[in-house]
Design an enzyme around this catalytic site. Sequence first.
Site, PDB file in Angstrom:
ATOM      1  N   ASN A   3       0.862  -1.182   0.000  1.00  9.38           N
ATOM      2  CA  ASN A   3       0.000   0.000   0.000  1.00  9.38           C
ATOM      3  C   ASN A   3       0.899   1.233   0.000  1.00  9.38           C
ATOM      4  O   ASN A   3       2.128   1.134   0.031  1.00  9.38           O
ATOM      5  CB  ASN A   3      -0.977  -0.015   1.170  1.00  9.38           C
ATOM      6  CG  ASN A   3      -0.298  -0.027   2.528  1.00  9.38           C
ATOM      7  OD1 ASN A   3       0.768   0.557   2.711  1.00  9.38           O
ATOM      8  ND2 ASN A   3      -0.910  -0.696   3.496  1.00  9.38           N
ATOM      9  N   GLU A  17       3.351   1.553   2.895  1.00  9.51           N
ATOM     10  CA  GLU A  17       4.412   0.544   2.821  1.00  9.51           C
ATOM     11  C   GLU A  17       5.442   0.909   1.758  1.00  9.51           C
ATOM     12  O   GLU A  17       6.644   0.692   1.940  1.00  9.51           O
ATOM     13  CB  GLU A  17       3.801  -0.827   2.547  1.00  9.51           C
ATOM     14  CG  GLU A  17       3.009  -1.370   3.739  1.00  9.51           C
ATOM     15  CD  GLU A  17       2.011  -2.450   3.375  1.00  9.51           C
ATOM     16  OE1 GLU A  17       1.406  -3.018   4.306  1.00  9.51           O
ATOM     17  OE2 GLU A  17       1.820  -2.721   2.161  1.00  9.51           O
ATOM     18  N   ASP A  37      -6.130  -8.256   0.873  1.00  9.52           N
ATOM     19  CA  ASP A  37      -6.274  -9.663   0.484  1.00  9.52           C
ATOM     20  C   ASP A  37      -7.176  -9.791  -0.743  1.00  9.52           C
ATOM     21  O   ASP A  37      -6.923 -10.604  -1.639  1.00  9.52           O
ATOM     22  CB  ASP A  37      -6.868 -10.484   1.632  1.00  9.52           C
ATOM     23  CG  ASP A  37      -6.028 -10.430   2.896  1.00  9.52           C
ATOM     24  OD1 ASP A  37      -4.813 -10.259   2.787  1.00  9.52           O
ATOM     25  OD2 ASP A  37      -6.619 -10.555   3.986  1.00  9.52           O
TER      26      ASP A  37
END
Length: 488
Positions: free
Chosen positions: A205, A208, A275
């Site tokens: 993301n 990150e 996910d």
Amino acid sequence: MDLSALQSLLASLNGVRVACVGDLMVDRFVYGEVTRVSAEAPIAIMARTGESVMLGAAGNVARNVAALGGVAALVGVVGADAPALEATRLLAAEDGIEGSLVTDASRPTTVKARFVSGGQQLLRVDDEHIAPIEGEAEQTLVRAIRAVAAESGAILLSDYGKGVVTAAVIQACLDAAKAHGSVLIVDSKARSFAKYGVADIIKPNASELARATDLPTDTDAEIEAALARAFELCLCRAILVTRSEKGLSLGLREGSVRHFVGARREVFDTSGAGDTVLAALGLALAAGATQEAASEFALLASGVVVGKAGTAVVTPPELIEAELTAHRAPIDAKIVTVDLMREEIARWRALGLKVGFTNGCFDVIHRGHVAYLAQAKSWCDRLVVGLNSDRSVRALKGEGRPFNDLESRALVLAGLGSVDLVAPFDEETPIGLIEAARPDVLVKGADYTVDGVVGHELVLSYGGEVKLAAIVEGYSTTAALRKFSEQA
């Protein structure tokens, strides 16, 4: 992605097999109501009302693959404990998932317990051991990866930093992808992407990516600069950055970057949204979609799942409905069939929201109607309005009514901030809608008595409330139509 392309892609996903590897968790959601503060400490007291439990992390990737029509080969690690038995039970209950769970008695099964009230998380408690797996457990995991990768079009590696994704596991995934022509996609929480070697796609993301490059990632230009830096620091072929409401950005090693922006949607819970992106992206690529089409598909899927409570999955019908809704005005999206109303109410209830219901002809919307609906909304979190069809209005009011047709009345109601859904009905009474909605609060005007409100017996029978809203004197549809007639 247009509707025909979406339908074609969804059809191509059926039966496509992908391997889901990495950190496996049990996600537990404990729901309740908070009405007071503890006398022992300045903390909320939550009265427990329910609980849900599902597979998380790599397990949730597998659940999303299966929900989209694919077949997931799940490889993960559990402890020798009660949560491991629960994970095994959850896995057995899932259609479309083949599980290879490796037991490591030296570590607990990772469990995340979230405590939720009124749709808000109050606390999360993690039970985990993040030291790298080793010895026989690691070797068994590597063998399992080699076995499941042979027939998989994609390998989806979930690295949540819980110790399962070791150098040996990464190398096993790289070797298997090369040997079988599979695409390897890594969902990484790591500080450095370099350890994943020549992975096909790494999916961080924005925060990150910022942590991995020490660069800001707020704007498109900043994302592009951070991607360029990331490619200098690692060997992967592409990086897909998830950016919450800003969409996705796909960067390729040769330097091109494409930004994807989806329709704005109400966000209830972001648990497991990454996910869903990983599952949709990997399954689409395994089915032969281009990286651009797979990215658009993943963005659409993530937009749907954040509107659900808990660690959730998305299904093909939900994606089709989302694509249709994206091309309708927000007001139009509030006007629903009874089936869509039932689905939306179920979603609200999963978030602990109180549902209200009222009904009427609402032929000429006036000040009294606006005040009435505002009061009705003050008694609930979400308000559904049952709206008489043109035929049923004529049956109630006589020829010459309604003054405005059903579409016009529905659009005006949907434009009010106090109204969350408008559900037209053709019957003489709204009892069918009330039975389908099972509202917590049933509202009518104060010109009724509780015993005279259609559906009051049903609502009271399961513990709901019947409320009578105040009438604003001097305002009515009949008076408004009379005034129009006199001025004509």
